[in-house]
Design an enzyme around this catalytic site. Structure first.
Site, PDB file in Angstrom:
ATOM      1  N   LYS A 202      37.106 -31.016-107.699  1.00 16.67           N
ATOM      2  CA  LYS A 202      37.102 -29.866-107.598  1.00 16.67           C
ATOM      3  C   LYS A 202      36.113 -29.797-108.942  1.00 16.67           C
ATOM      4  CE  LYS A 202      37.623 -26.270-110.236  1.00 16.67           C
ATOM      5  NZ  LYS A 202      37.348 -25.525-110.990  1.00 16.67           N
TER       6      LYS A 202
ATOM      7  N   GLU B 243      32.475 -27.007-131.592  1.00 15.64           N
ATOM      8  CA  GLU B 243      31.223 -27.220-130.350  1.00 15.64           C
ATOM      9  C   GLU B 243      30.583 -25.676-129.976  1.00 15.64           C
ATOM     10  OE1 GLU B 243      31.774 -28.832-126.543  1.00 15.64           O
ATOM     11  OE2 GLU B 243      30.343 -30.003-127.040  1.00 15.64           O
TER      12      GLU B 243
ATOM     13  N   CYS C  62      27.274 -31.728-124.055  1.00 14.92           N
ATOM     14  CA  CYS C  62      28.395 -32.624-124.856  1.00 14.92           C
ATOM     15  C   CYS C  62      27.975 -33.835-125.715  1.00 14.92           C
ATOM     16  CB  CYS C  62      29.413 -33.081-124.033  1.00 14.92           C
ATOM     17  SG  CYS C  62      29.305 -33.971-122.706  1.00 14.92           S
TER      18      CYS C  62
ATOM     19  N   GLY D  88      34.648 -32.200-119.696  1.00 16.71           N
ATOM     20  CA  GLY D  88      35.083 -30.335-120.001  1.00 16.71           C
ATOM     21  C   GLY D  88      35.301 -30.526-121.477  1.00 16.71           C
TER      22      GLY D  88
ATOM     23  N   GLU E  62      36.215 -36.834-119.928  1.00 21.89           N
ATOM     24  CA  GLU E  62      34.413 -37.144-121.541  1.00 21.89           C
ATOM     25  C   GLU E  62      34.771 -35.443-121.522  1.00 21.89           C
ATOM     26  OE1 GLU E  62      31.496 -35.878-122.165  1.00 21.89           O
ATOM     27  OE2 GLU E  62      30.586 -36.546-120.382  1.00 21.89           O
TER      28      GLU E  62
HETATM   29  P1  ADP Z   1      33.125 -25.191-119.996  1.00 20.28           P
HETATM   30  O1  ADP Z   1      34.631 -24.319-121.016  1.00 20.28           O
HETATM   31  O2  ADP Z   1      32.462 -26.633-120.563  1.00 20.28           O
HETATM   32  O3  ADP Z   1      33.590 -24.542-118.884  1.00 20.28           O
HETATM   33  P2  ADP Z   1      36.200 -26.523-118.763  1.00 20.28           P
HETATM   34  O4  ADP Z   1      36.665 -27.595-119.848  1.00 20.28           O
HETATM   35  O5  ADP Z   1      36.778 -25.228-118.734  1.00 20.28           O
HETATM   36  O6  ADP Z   1      34.635 -26.320-119.891  1.00 20.28           O
HETATM   37  O7  ADP Z   1      35.575 -26.212-117.482  1.00 20.28           O
HETATM   38  C1  ADP Z   1      35.237 -27.941-117.346  1.00 20.28           C
HETATM   39  C2  ADP Z   1      35.970 -28.206-115.409  1.00 20.28           C
HETATM   40  O8  ADP Z   1      37.975 -28.265-115.359  1.00 20.28           O
HETATM   41  C3  ADP Z   1      35.803 -27.128-114.787  1.00 20.28           C
HETATM   42  O9  ADP Z   1      35.992 -27.775-113.296  1.00 20.28           O
HETATM   43  C4  ADP Z   1      37.381 -25.862-114.788  1.00 20.28           C
HETATM   44  O10 ADP Z   1      36.987 -25.311-112.913  1.00 20.28           O
HETATM   45  C5  ADP Z   1      38.485 -26.862-115.074  1.00 20.28           C
HETATM   46  N1  ADP Z   1      39.520 -26.428-115.602  1.00 20.28           N
HETATM   47  C6  ADP Z   1      39.600 -25.524-116.836  1.00 20.28           C
HETATM   48  N2  ADP Z   1      40.916 -24.858-116.859  1.00 20.28           N
HETATM   49  C7  ADP Z   1      41.871 -26.221-116.508  1.00 20.28           C
HETATM   50  C8  ADP Z   1      43.173 -26.505-116.660  1.00 20.28           C
HETATM   51  N3  ADP Z   1      44.007 -25.899-116.699  1.00 20.28           N
HETATM   52  N4  ADP Z   1      43.436 -27.619-115.828  1.00 20.28           N
HETATM   53  C9  ADP Z   1      42.362 -28.242-114.940  1.00 20.28           C
HETATM   54  N5  ADP Z   1      41.228 -28.252-114.963  1.00 20.28           N
HETATM   55  C10 ADP Z   1      40.467 -27.010-115.530  1.00 20.28           C
END
Ligand code: ADP
Length: 499
Positions: free
Chosen positions: A192, A402, A301, A245, A267
């Site tokens: 994803k 952050e 990060c 993320g 990570e």
């Molecule tokens: P950022 O704030 O840097 O965008 P995120 O952690 O929100 O970081 O996003 C990193 C990845 O995690 C993206 O692919 C995002 O779509 C996905 N993501 C965001 N929320 C969720 C969730 N609740 N469950 C699984 N994946 C998620």
């Protein structure tokens, strides 16, 4: 003219404004719901493509395909050599088309072309490294102390179906980092990508098919994190989640994964200390400290966002870093002279400019930057100036949260004070830097900083063979290095009576 590709870079055909489909079970397909989302260039606001938006139903189809490819399909039965051939072919394809992939990322999330293109060696190198490891997975023979004749040995077996969830801040590298290692271990994958930057992941998925990857072994489902990502994290047929993320999302994923106790590697974020001693090579350190914080517009990060400078050189050193910051060319990443691109999205712009206000409100002093850039070529994109705050207290939000933008907080410290305590006074532990000519000091601080990586007289270097990952709330598990494959392997013990 700014905004136009430089002549030596071919504008990627993939960013043709057309509809991009999901990759499920070896086919490019529409999402079941028919929903799509727009993919924008953050430097210009232009539409690059429309992307099919996957939800829980598409994730379920993709997981079934990956499950089938793992349990019944050819992948887990293939000899390591054959997996190696496919990964090597993929490495060749990535090498041949790297300019195009790099340009796609520049268009999609803004990182300057000099930087995305500079990733060729790492991208191809990682794939060759993983290809090599496919034929180097070792179990152990183990002496046991049971009376009688028993042979014991261990087997390393792929964990199964991996859900890979990646961020937008270095898209094609994030794809290769997770997918390369998972495939080398013999796993199948549902990936994803981030909604802000899905294009290179979808293109790389197609290229893996071209390299000979059997149907269903890699599936790419674009969509929203809280919908498609959450469905993947919660899916009962997924054996492992590999996530990069934010820390908050990592915690969410960990909660979702509890249903089937799937394995998880995370990570996550950081607020890394970068420590400059008075005896350092100040010219080198100033350049290094600036890029540690501002590189990729701070959307890294492991960025060195807490700059600790020894008091006698504090003013002089901050002046040097400010000079570097003010000299950086901020603009459209397609222009080869651009050093900092835009932030990835309007949401990210709001977040970063919001922190400018937070810092001012807390009483920090703005040394340089602190503004959105709106003139000329910046008028349509999400640009901010590289920013330095001084007079920052360790407890302030600007010093502890952050920001994920080109923003650094500078602190002074005195010789003999408990610098280690201050450097480690963060919930994060991803990276850290030490700048000194004193080799003992370098070793002492490299050990004392509680983080997964410490760079000495350099910053943010990465290599396929060197492990990378977090301590504390920066997550767990390692990417890169031989250690990474273990994250995708189970260990099985075998007992064999031999008398
Ligand atoms: P950022 O704030 O840097 O965008 P995120 O952690 O929100 O970081 O996003 C990193 C990845 O995690 C993206 O692919 C995002 O779509 C996905 N993501 C965001 N929320 C969720 C969730 N609740 N469950 C699984 N994946 C998620």
């Amino acid at each position: 003219m700014s905004g136009e590709p430089t002549p030596s870079v071919t504008y990627p055909a993939y960013a043709d404004g057309g509809l991009k489909r999901l990759l499920i079970d070896g086919h490019l397909v529409d999402s079941r719901s028919g929903a799509t989302f727009e993919c924008l260039n953050p430097a210009t606001g232009e539409t690059l493509a429309w992307i099919c938006e996957g939800d829980a139903e598409d994730i379920d189809l993709a997981v079934r395909a990956a499950r089938h490819a793992f349990d019944d399909g050819p992948w887990s039965k293939m000899k390591p050599y054959d997996r190696q051939i496919i990964l090597s072919r993929f490495a060749d394809l990535v090498d041949a088309r790297h300019d195009e992939i790099a340009c796609l990322d520049t268009l999609d999330m803004g990182m300057p072309l000099v930087r995305t293109m500079g990733n060729r060696r790492r991208a191809v190198g990682m794939l060759r490294f993983y290809a090599g490891l496919t034929t180097a997975l070792l179990g152990d023979t183990i002496d046991n102390s049971i009376p009688g004749e028993y042979l014991t040995y261990s087997l390393k077996e792929p964990v199964g179906v991996v859900g890979a969830i990646i961020p937008w801040n270095n898209p094609h590298i994030a794809f290769i980092w997770k997918v390369g290692a998972a495939l080398a271990a013999g796993c199948t994958v549902v990936l994803k990508p981030a909604e802000e930057a899905s294009l290179s992941a979808l293109l790389l998925g197609e290229m893996l098919l071209e390299a000979g990857l059997p149907a269903g072994v890699l599936n790419v489902v674009a969509g929203r994190g809280e919908v498609a990502g959450a469905a993947l994290a919660a899916h009962a047929d997924v054996d492992k989640i590999a996530f990069t993320g934010s820390t908050a999302t990592g915690q969410e994923i960990l909660r979702s994964s509890a249903g089937n106790l799937k394995r998880v590697t995370l990570e996550l974020g950081g607020k890394s200390p970068n420590i400059v001693f008075a005896d350092a090579d100040l010219e080198r350190a100033a350049e290094g400290a600036a890029m540690a914080a501002f590189g990729n517009s701070g959307q890294v990060c492991s960025a060195g966002t807490r700059l600790f400078v020894e008091r006698p050189i504090f003013d002089e050193f901050v002046d040097r870093v400010a000079k570097v910051a003010e000299g950086l060319k901020v603009g459209n990443g397609l222009d080869r002279s651009t050093q900092l691109g835009p932030l990835v999205s309007s949401a990210q712009l709001e977040r970063v400019t919001g922190y400018f206000e937070v810092a001012r409100g807390e009483g920090a002093a703005l040394r340089t930057g602190g503004v959105r850039l709106t003139d000329g070529e910046h008028s349509k994109g999400y640009f901010v100036a590289p920013t330095i705050f001084t007079e920052v207290e360790d407890e302030m939000r600007i010093a502890s949260e952050e920001v994920f933008g080109p923003v650094v907080s500078a602190f002074s410290f005195d010789e003999g004070e408990d610098l280690v305590r201050r450097a480690n006074a963060t919930t994060f532990g991803l990276g850290g830097g030490v700048w000194t000519r004193d080799v003992s000091k370098a070793h002492r601080y490299a050990r004392a900083i509680r983080a997964g990586t410490v760079w000495v007289n350099c910053y943010n270097l990465m290599d396929p063979a060197v492990p990378f990952g977090g301590y504390k709330m920066s997550g767990y598990g390692r990417e890169g290095g031989v250690h990474q494959l273990d994250e995708f392997l189970n260990v099985k013990a075998v007992w064999l009576r031999t008398d």
